[in-house]
Design a protein around this motif. Structure first.
Motif, short mmCIF file in Angstrom:
data_model
loop_
_atom_site.label_atom_id
_atom_site.label_comp_id
_atom_site.label_asym_id
_atom_site.label_seq_id
_atom_site.Cartn_x
_atom_site.Cartn_y
_atom_site.Cartn_z
N ARG A 1 166.04 35.87 117.55
CA ARG A 1 166.35 34.69 116.75
C ARG A 1 166.21 34.94 115.25
N ILE A 2 165.56 36.05 114.88
CA ILE A 2 165.21 36.27 113.47
C ILE A 2 166.21 37.22 112.81
N GLU A 3 166.82 36.74 111.74
CA GLU A 3 167.77 37.56 110.98
C GLU A 3 167.07 38.52 110.04
N ARG A 4 165.96 38.06 109.45
CA ARG A 4 165.23 38.88 108.47
C ARG A 4 163.83 38.31 108.30
N ILE A 5 162.88 39.20 108.04
CA ILE A 5 161.52 38.80 107.68
C ILE A 5 161.30 39.16 106.23
N VAL A 6 160.78 38.22 105.45
CA VAL A 6 160.46 38.46 104.04
C VAL A 6 158.95 38.52 103.88
N TYR A 7 158.49 39.65 103.40
CA TYR A 7 157.07 39.87 103.12
C TYR A 7 156.83 39.48 101.66
N LEU A 8 156.30 38.30 101.45
CA LEU A 8 156.12 37.80 100.09
C LEU A 8 154.74 38.18 99.57
N ASP A 9 154.69 39.22 98.75
CA ASP A 9 153.45 39.74 98.17
C ASP A 9 152.35 39.81 99.23
N SER A 10 152.66 40.50 100.30
CA SER A 10 151.75 40.58 101.44
C SER A 10 151.59 42.01 101.89
N GLY A 11 150.67 42.22 102.83
CA GLY A 11 150.47 43.54 103.41
C GLY A 11 151.45 43.81 104.52
N LEU A 12 151.19 44.91 105.25
CA LEU A 12 152.04 45.31 106.37
C LEU A 12 151.23 45.18 107.65
N PRO A 13 151.40 44.07 108.38
CA PRO A 13 150.64 43.89 109.62
C PRO A 13 150.93 45.02 110.61
N ARG A 14 149.89 45.42 111.36
CA ARG A 14 150.04 46.47 112.36
C ARG A 14 149.43 46.01 113.68
N LEU B 1 142.00 40.60 108.61
CA LEU B 1 140.88 40.93 107.72
C LEU B 1 141.11 42.23 106.99
N ALA B 2 141.78 43.19 107.64
CA ALA B 2 142.00 44.50 107.03
C ALA B 2 142.85 44.42 105.77
N ALA B 3 143.66 43.36 105.64
CA ALA B 3 144.52 43.20 104.46
C ALA B 3 143.90 42.31 103.41
N MET B 4 142.69 41.80 103.66
CA MET B 4 142.05 40.91 102.69
C MET B 4 141.77 41.67 101.40
N PRO B 5 142.15 41.14 100.24
CA PRO B 5 141.97 41.89 99.00
C PRO B 5 140.53 42.03 98.55
N ASP B 6 139.67 41.07 98.87
CA ASP B 6 138.29 41.11 98.39
C ASP B 6 137.48 42.08 99.25
N GLN B 7 137.24 43.28 98.71
CA GLN B 7 136.59 44.34 99.48
C GLN B 7 135.20 43.95 99.94
N SER B 8 134.40 43.37 99.06
CA SER B 8 133.02 43.05 99.42
C SER B 8 132.99 41.98 100.52
#
Length: 507
Positions: free
Chosen positions: A96-109, A115-122
């Motif tokens: 059903r999906i023509e395209r996915i747009v990653y808007l200033d986001s990480g790459l889910p795996r 949590l692994a993509a959370m920018p706040d390291q601490s």
């Protein structure tokens, strides 16, 4: 007709898309926003046991509500955390999906929590040990939003509203691993990079050239990219420009990355730009010594590579031609060249990488062939943050500190707001330590800004900084810009550093 489905990120609800929806609708597009359970509505109360699967179900419900007419093309847009439920849903409705747009986001795996993509390291480290998926993460206070992404360009009123409507984030949405079947892989994608948040097409292209297998899919012709010169919240700072990019993405437009030439190899593995002497090399654990032809102890130059570099990258940095070229040149001129592999594999690794550098310095100083009172340190690229330790409290034996195309402040999306590794602050304590900085004219703007911040701070405190400019040089110029200008700059830097190391700089 194109039907856009917009999925918001952490702490936020459908309200953030208000202006973007208006612009897309005016352009003739069909638009739907996803109300994520526990997040939508003023100070929304998180329902019990809300997790990533809950939000995937929310997105699926909207996808299924959109008619399946043959001319209806769904473009699924995920901002920030929202890309995780978006990709999870797309994996179950790929047809059903023509395209996915990653808007200033990480790459889910697959198998990896958001949590692994959370920018706040601490905060990531603290939450990693959280038991179960109960509880919530309180939303940021007004002044705390930059920890979650640059607010550059967001009007004051919009930031006030963002704060007022922010909701607690259910921990289960961050801790539950994403599960993918692989069905989503053929779906075309577009990355929208917000340069004010520290990412650009050029930076991604550079990372691809390093040969990280995880990034190789980004060179697929079905993957396109756009940039927006704003912070992490383009729907609040520039909704009209974001609308234009989304419409162009839906049409298949955008920049495509260049794949690595497998025959030629990546740029950082090309030959060093100068002939180098053949000198002995000794390997001591993660440290290599390049030895001059000398009987008495000699000064040493310790070279610190950049990063992050994937842990499984081969060859490792101490075998990269650019770095070995510097070390061999130093040994040919009578000093000991020291190269190490440090453990900067992820943005959260700076502390242990700094410890690796300190250990390598002590190993070199303990070697009887090294004059322990005459040491220079030379940092490259992302290793530049580690200069802060040595600028802040330079030991008497440190005769010179050099940095070549360095990153001298954490980029906004690195999540390192609490790190002590801030060279622009540390340089005030450098005293009369000579600093040699090689600056490239074609540096990525987000990195160039950190260099200018450092130079301004150095000027304010009267630090001893010599700048060597390579006007036409790129990041990593020693193996990709093989020109007389580049050679002149490298020779100048080598001569200056060695003059300081041999010259007995006194305190």
């Amino acid at each position: 007709m194109t039907a856009f489905i917009l999925v918001s990120g952490m702490f936020t609800g459908t309200h953030i898309w208000q202006d973007t929806v208006a612009h897309l609708t005016a352009a003739g597009a069909e638009v739907h926003t996803v109300a994520l359970t526990g997040l939508d509505g003023p100070r929304a109360a998180a329902a019990p046991r809300v997790d990533l699967e809950t939000h995937i179900a929310d997105v699926l419900a909207v996808i299924d509500s959109v008619g399946a007419a043959g001319d209806r093309r769904i473009v699924l847009v995920g901002h920030d955390y929202g890309i995780h439920p978006a990709v999870g849903a797309a994996d179950r409705r790929a047809e059903r999906i023509e395209r996915i747009v990653y808007l200033d986001s990480g790459l889910p795996r697959d198998g990896v929590p958001a949590l692994a993509a959370m920018p706040d390291q601490s905060l990531r480290e603290r939450l990693a040990g959280a038991a179960g998926a109960d509880g919530v993460l309180p939303p940021p206070a007004h002044e705390e939003w930059p920890r979650w992404g640059s607010t550059a360009g967001v009007p004051d009123a919009a930031l006030d509203r963002l704060t007022a409507l922010a909701a607690p984030q259910p921990l289960g949405t961050l801790l539950q691993p994403l599960r993918l079947t692989g069905a989503v892989e053929p779906v075309p994608t577009t990355g929208v990079l917000c340069t004010g948040n520290g990412t650009s097409i050029e930076l991604v292209q550079m990372l691809v050239r390093l040969g990280d297998p995880a990034l190789r899919p980004l060179t697929d012709p079905r993957v396109t990219f756009f940039e927006l010169p704003t912070g992490h919240w383009p729907m609040l700072s520039c909704p009209a420009e974001l609308t234009d990019v989304l419409l162009r993405a839906a049409a298949g437009e955008g920049h495509r990355l260049e794949p690595v030439d497998e025959a030629a190899g990546p740029g950082h593995l090309q030959p060093f730009l100068m002939d180098v002497p053949d000198v002995p090399r000794e390997r001591h654990g993660n440290v290599d010594l390049y030895l001059p032809d000398a009987e008495e102890p000699r000064p040493a130059v310790v070279f610190v590579h950049g990063g992050p570099v994937p842990a499984d990258a081969r060859p490792t940095p101490r075998d990269w031609p650019g770095l070995t070229g510097y070390a061999r040149c130093v040994a040919g001129d009578g000093a000991v060249g020291v190269l190490l592999d440090h453990r900067l594999h992820d943005l959260g690794d700076y502390e242990r990488a700094a410890a690796d550098v300190a250990a390598a310095v002590e190993l070199a100083r303990a070697d009887p062939r090294v004059d322990q009172d005459r040491i220079a340190l030379w940092f490259f690229s992302g290793g530049g943050l580690i200069t802060a330790d040595w600028l802040d409290a330079p030991p008497a034996w440190l005769r010179c500190l050099a940095a070549t195309y360095p990153v001298l402040a954490p980029l906004p999306n690195w999540g390192l707001s609490e790190t002590r590794l801030r060279p622009a602050r540390a340089v005030a304590n450098a005293g009369d330590l000579p600093v040699v900085l090689t600056r490239v004219g074609r540096e990525m703007p987000e990195i160039a800004a950190t260099v200018e911040e450092f130079l301004a701070a150095a000027k304010d405190c009267g630090a001893d900084v010599e700048v060597i400019d390579v006007p036409n040089g790129h990041h990593g110029f020693e193996t990709i810009d093989v020109t007389d200008e580049s050679r002149t700059a490298v020779r100048h830097a080598l001569r200056t550093v060695l003059d300081q190391a041999f010259g007995g700089h006194a305190r």
